[in-house]
Design an enzyme around this catalytic site. Structure first.
Site, short mmCIF file in Angstrom:
data_model
loop_
_atom_site.label_atom_id
_atom_site.label_comp_id
_atom_site.label_asym_id
_atom_site.label_seq_id
_atom_site.Cartn_x
_atom_site.Cartn_y
_atom_site.Cartn_z
N ILE A 58 0.84 -1.21 0.00
CA ILE A 58 0.00 0.00 0.00
C ILE A 58 0.88 1.26 0.00
CG2 ILE A 58 -1.81 1.29 1.21
CD1 ILE A 58 -2.88 -1.41 2.26
N TYR A 73 -4.39 -8.47 16.53
CA TYR A 73 -4.23 -7.49 15.45
C TYR A 73 -5.38 -6.48 15.46
CZ TYR A 73 -4.20 -5.61 10.68
OH TYR A 73 -4.21 -4.77 9.59
N ASP A 111 13.37 2.28 11.64
CA ASP A 111 12.29 1.60 12.36
C ASP A 111 11.53 2.65 13.17
OD1 ASP A 111 11.72 -1.47 13.33
OD2 ASP A 111 11.24 0.02 14.88
N GLY A 157 8.34 -5.11 4.06
CA GLY A 157 8.38 -4.35 2.80
C GLY A 157 9.58 -4.78 1.96
C1 UD1 Z 1 -8.06 -9.08 8.04
C2 UD1 Z 1 -8.90 -7.81 7.99
C3 UD1 Z 1 -8.30 -6.84 6.99
C4 UD1 Z 1 -6.83 -6.62 7.30
C5 UD1 Z 1 -6.12 -7.96 7.24
C6 UD1 Z 1 -4.64 -7.84 7.57
C7 UD1 Z 1 -11.18 -8.53 8.45
C8 UD1 Z 1 -12.53 -8.68 7.89
N1 UD1 Z 1 -10.26 -8.11 7.59
O1 UD1 Z 1 -8.19 -9.73 6.85
O2 UD1 Z 1 -8.98 -5.61 7.07
O3 UD1 Z 1 -6.26 -5.77 6.35
O4 UD1 Z 1 -6.69 -8.80 8.22
O5 UD1 Z 1 -4.06 -9.07 7.37
O6 UD1 Z 1 -10.93 -8.76 9.61
N2 UD1 Z 1 -7.89 -17.72 3.73
C9 UD1 Z 1 -7.95 -18.96 3.12
N3 UD1 Z 1 -6.79 -19.49 2.62
C10 UD1 Z 1 -5.59 -18.85 2.71
C11 UD1 Z 1 -5.56 -17.56 3.32
C12 UD1 Z 1 -6.74 -17.04 3.83
O7 UD1 Z 1 -9.01 -19.59 3.03
O8 UD1 Z 1 -4.58 -19.39 2.24
C13 UD1 Z 1 -9.15 -17.15 4.23
C14 UD1 Z 1 -9.09 -16.66 5.68
O9 UD1 Z 1 -9.34 -17.71 6.58
C15 UD1 Z 1 -10.17 -15.59 5.67
C16 UD1 Z 1 -10.11 -15.01 4.24
O10 UD1 Z 1 -9.43 -15.98 3.46
O11 UD1 Z 1 -11.42 -16.15 5.89
C17 UD1 Z 1 -9.35 -13.71 4.15
O12 UD1 Z 1 -8.11 -13.87 4.82
P1 UD1 Z 1 -6.94 -12.77 4.75
O13 UD1 Z 1 -6.68 -12.41 3.35
O14 UD1 Z 1 -5.83 -13.27 5.57
O15 UD1 Z 1 -7.60 -11.49 5.40
P2 UD1 Z 1 -8.51 -11.26 6.73
O16 UD1 Z 1 -7.99 -12.03 7.87
O17 UD1 Z 1 -9.93 -11.35 6.34
#
Ligand code: UD1
Length: 324
Positions: A13, A143, A55, A37
């Site tokens: 970002i 987090y 940092d 990064g």
């Molecule tokens: C969360 C926050 C988001 C933040 C991010 C930082 C929420 C709704 N969102 O994202 O605002 O920027 O953390 O990391 O809380 N998944 C899979 N397979 C994978 C990886 C992930 O199924 O290999 C699933 C996760 O279980 C989740 C979804 O995909 O249900 C999204 O995961 P991810 O991209 O890690 O983001 P959030 O945890 O939703």
């Protein structure tokens, strides 16, 4: 022309913000400790920015970095729910203590405004959709708590010291340059990378969880608008930055698979601890106060993202092929 400081400038970002601001003719200073990064992300703008590898724990460097700055875009963080569960202390340090140091530095240097990368995770697993900023937060993971705590710090520094702050609650940002190679990477980057290497990605849970996946360009616009919006409209406030539409993981999987002509179905794993079921943004407040309107939707954003990762894979293969 204004002077901007971007923290976490070498991240996905931060570097996208840097490119946009440089293109607009602004002066850009950036700091990053390069823990997550990558300087490669700054390839296009490296000769036009003042990059400092520091940092946010280093208070004197932070104060120096804030000198002469009008706007701070605070993106630096360990941005991962699962990583904060595995190592809450490192996350706390990078997400809360670092933000505190930055607020102190900004206040001492007389910065005009800080725009803070807050998170939709603050809402937790509440059933009400879409999420509105006036809902009581219910953070689940360390987090989410850290990101929320810093929103309160932002508001406090506005109310107590008059430092203008704006918190933007990002909803699952995706796009080119998002890191794909860590177990903590965002799901879209991970899925694309896996499919490109011919492997089926794993869905944690049943794939019915949904997210308001937000293309990076929308987030960049929201940040720029948050800097220039009228103080009485935005200072001390929190805004959702999403699109107002959500997609399940299975829909997301299918779209990526069709763009990459990947025919295998997903693997399934256990639902992730601290995961939430559904996440969808109400963006009315951002629309009214910032003039924010998402201009790139999910499918268009996904096309751009997939084609960027494809290009990277082709470049990488060509380079490996060129090595004797
Ligand atoms: C969360 C926050 C988001 C933040 C991010 C930082 C929420 C709704 N969102 O994202 O605002 O920027 O953390 O990391 O809380 N998944 C899979 N397979 C994978 C990886 C992930 O199924 O290999 C699933 C996760 O279980 C989740 C979804 O995909 O249900 C999204 O995961 P991810 O991209 O890690 O983001 P959030 O945890 O939703």
């Amino acid at each position: 022309m204004s002077c901007y400081l971007i923290t976490g400038i070498a991240g996905f970002i931060g570097s996208s913000l840097a490119e946009a601001l440089v293109a607009m003719g602004h002066q850009v200073r950036g700091i990053d400790n390069l823990s997550t990064g990558d300087r490669e992300n700054l390839a296009k703008v490296q000769n036009e920015i003042d990059f400092r590898c520091i940092d946010l724990g280093d208070k004197s460097e932070v104060v120096a970095a804030c000198e002469g700055v009008e706007y701070v875009l605070h993106q630096a963080a360990i941005a991962s729910v699962p990583r904060s569960i595995e190592d809450p202390e490192a996350s706390h340090q990078a997400n809360i203590n670092a933000t505190f140091n930055l607020l102190q530095g900004a206040r001492n240097a007389g910065v005009k405004r800080i725009v803070y990368a807050a998170s939709s995770s603050a809402y937790g697993d509440q059933e009400t959709q879409p999420k509105q900023e006036n809902m009581l937060p219910s953070p689940l993971s360390p987090y989410a708590v850290q990101k929320l705590a810093c929103e309160y710090y932002m508001q406090s520094y506005y109310h107590v010291y008059g430092l203008e702050t704006v918190s933007l609650r990002y909803f699952n940002v995706f796009g080119p340059r998002q890191a794909a190679d860590s177990p903590y990477s965002g799901v879209i980057a991970k899925f694309i990378q896996k499919m490109l290497s011919g492997e089926a990605p794993t869905i944690f849970g049943n794939g019915q969880q949904s997210r308001d996946f937000t293309y990076i360009e929308n987030v960049v616009k929201a940040n720029i608008l948050a800097c220039t919006a009228r103080r009485d409209q935005v200072a001390g406030r929190i805004f959702n930055v999403g699109t107002g539409k959500s997609y399940t993981l299975l829909q997301t999987y299918d779209l990526i698979a069709s763009l990459l002509e990947f025919s295998a179905g997903p693997k399934y794993g256990e639902a992730r601890m601290g995961d939430i079921e559904h996440s969808l943004a109400d963006i009315q407040n951002a629309r009214h106060a910032l003039g924010y309107m998402p201009s790139v939707g999910f499918e268009e954003g996904m096309q751009k993202t997939v084609s960027w990762y494809k290009g990277q894979a082709i470049r990488k293969a060509a380079m490996e092929g060129a090595v004797p």
